[in-house]
Design an enzyme around this catalytic site. Sequence first.
Site, short mmCIF file in Angstrom:
data_model
loop_
_atom_site.label_atom_id
_atom_site.label_comp_id
_atom_site.label_asym_id
_atom_site.label_seq_id
_atom_site.Cartn_x
_atom_site.Cartn_y
_atom_site.Cartn_z
N SER A 182 72.64 64.91 30.97
CA SER A 182 71.92 66.14 31.37
C SER A 182 71.36 66.70 30.40
O SER A 182 70.52 67.71 30.74
CB SER A 182 72.90 66.86 32.22
OG SER A 182 73.86 67.35 31.43
N HIS A 210 72.34 63.33 37.80
CA HIS A 210 70.88 63.43 37.52
C HIS A 210 70.04 62.41 37.87
O HIS A 210 68.93 62.33 37.76
CB HIS A 210 70.67 64.09 36.17
CG HIS A 210 71.14 65.45 36.03
ND1 HIS A 210 70.15 66.56 36.05
CD2 HIS A 210 72.33 66.00 35.48
CE1 HIS A 210 70.82 67.62 35.85
NE2 HIS A 210 72.04 67.33 35.26
N LYS A 241 71.16 68.41 43.15
CA LYS A 241 70.25 68.60 42.02
C LYS A 241 68.88 68.18 42.99
O LYS A 241 68.41 69.00 43.87
CB LYS A 241 70.70 67.69 41.07
CG LYS A 241 71.79 68.58 40.33
CD LYS A 241 72.29 67.86 39.07
CE LYS A 241 73.49 68.24 38.47
NZ LYS A 241 73.81 69.65 38.30
#
Length: 395
Positions: A182, A210, A241
């Site tokens: 990340s 992610h 996300k």
Amino acid sequence: MRSDPLGYLVTELDALKQQGLYRTLRVLEGEQKPKTTFDHRQVVNLSSNNYLGLTTHPLLKERALEATRRLGVGSGSVRSIAGTMDIHMELERRLAVFKNTEAVVVFQSGFAANAGTVAAVLSKDDVVISDELNHASIIDGCRLSRAAIKVFPHKDAAAARRIASELPAAQRKLLITDGVFSMDGDLGALPALCDIAEEFGCIMMVDDAHASGVFGRNGRGTIDHFGVHGRVDVQVGTLSKAIGVLGGYVAGSRALIDMLCQRARPFLFSTSHPPAVAAAAIAAIDVLLEEPALIDRLWDNTRFFKAGLASLGFNTGVSESPITPVIVGDAAKASELSDRLFAEGVFAQAIGYPTVARDKARVRTIVTATHTREELQVALDAFARAGRGLGLIAA
Ligand SMILES: Cc1ncc(COP(=O)(O)O)c(C=O)c1O
């Protein structure tokens, strides 16, 4: 008078301020969008994880509202008592089909999924073999499990292999990596680690927080991107996300998921998602399947922005994803860069220790599918001025 037993915190906070490590919270005054208002200033927003713009997608909002009207605002219980609603089960079924695994269990967050899962599948006689840059939630899960933790240098599969080879064959071992790291935006060494897991009988686990919605066909993640289906025993994804909502999930075998429902502490001891969260996450899966052009736009914008930063001469590290760090080194300088950008109308958060190593402070940028080229060019122009002003790039 009673003395303040927490007085030492004031001293520690002062020390953080002096080292440039004190975080002030920027306050978002509106929706999480590519151009929005933080702290009364309109800015191009390069700091969210809202990769596909789904936080404000009309379909997600409509389904969340419909679920709230029909089912209320809360689930009223933990999953294992009275808080498993049919909409939670539907989300898990949809995710299992999407990820092509036998089953899925959803947690309150990606953090809870990682920490709860590692702690549930391991105990004190076991060993974790972990990339040094794995996410904090993995590290916490490892500590909670009380298993021995062996860390290998970032992406160094040869070192991971050495560790695995030196452990007794009968010892239970978990080999674990982030799919996308990340803070640097690079990818885990999945194919090589899968080989090692197979050679030494390790449980293979990937945290795809992610990568969910970003890598692989329709955003199925790095397992799909690298074509290692069937070789990763525990796949963690997040709904917080690119999916635009909130939550984390584990995809894997029926036995793994059944056991997490028996043992994982966030599942047993913390209330489940409100119906609106589950409904919006289901809608997000529909969007991933029906609007793949969003992912194409994310990658077009990513290529444009990365090329712009590189041509200005910034050190952008080794990123392979929409996360592009501008590595500065000194924490105070990274904060100064972020502040200057903000004054120019661009929000890119500075990140320092303990999130990254002390000498690797940076400003982290994340573009989204919904940024316009003009917005990205405004950001690049601001980076050019601020970077030159601070001597980070040539004048
Ligand atoms: C690599 C990684 N794993 C897990 C998480 C936790 O996900 P969530 O925000 O859904 O708790 C994050 C979020 O910062 C992350 O970056």
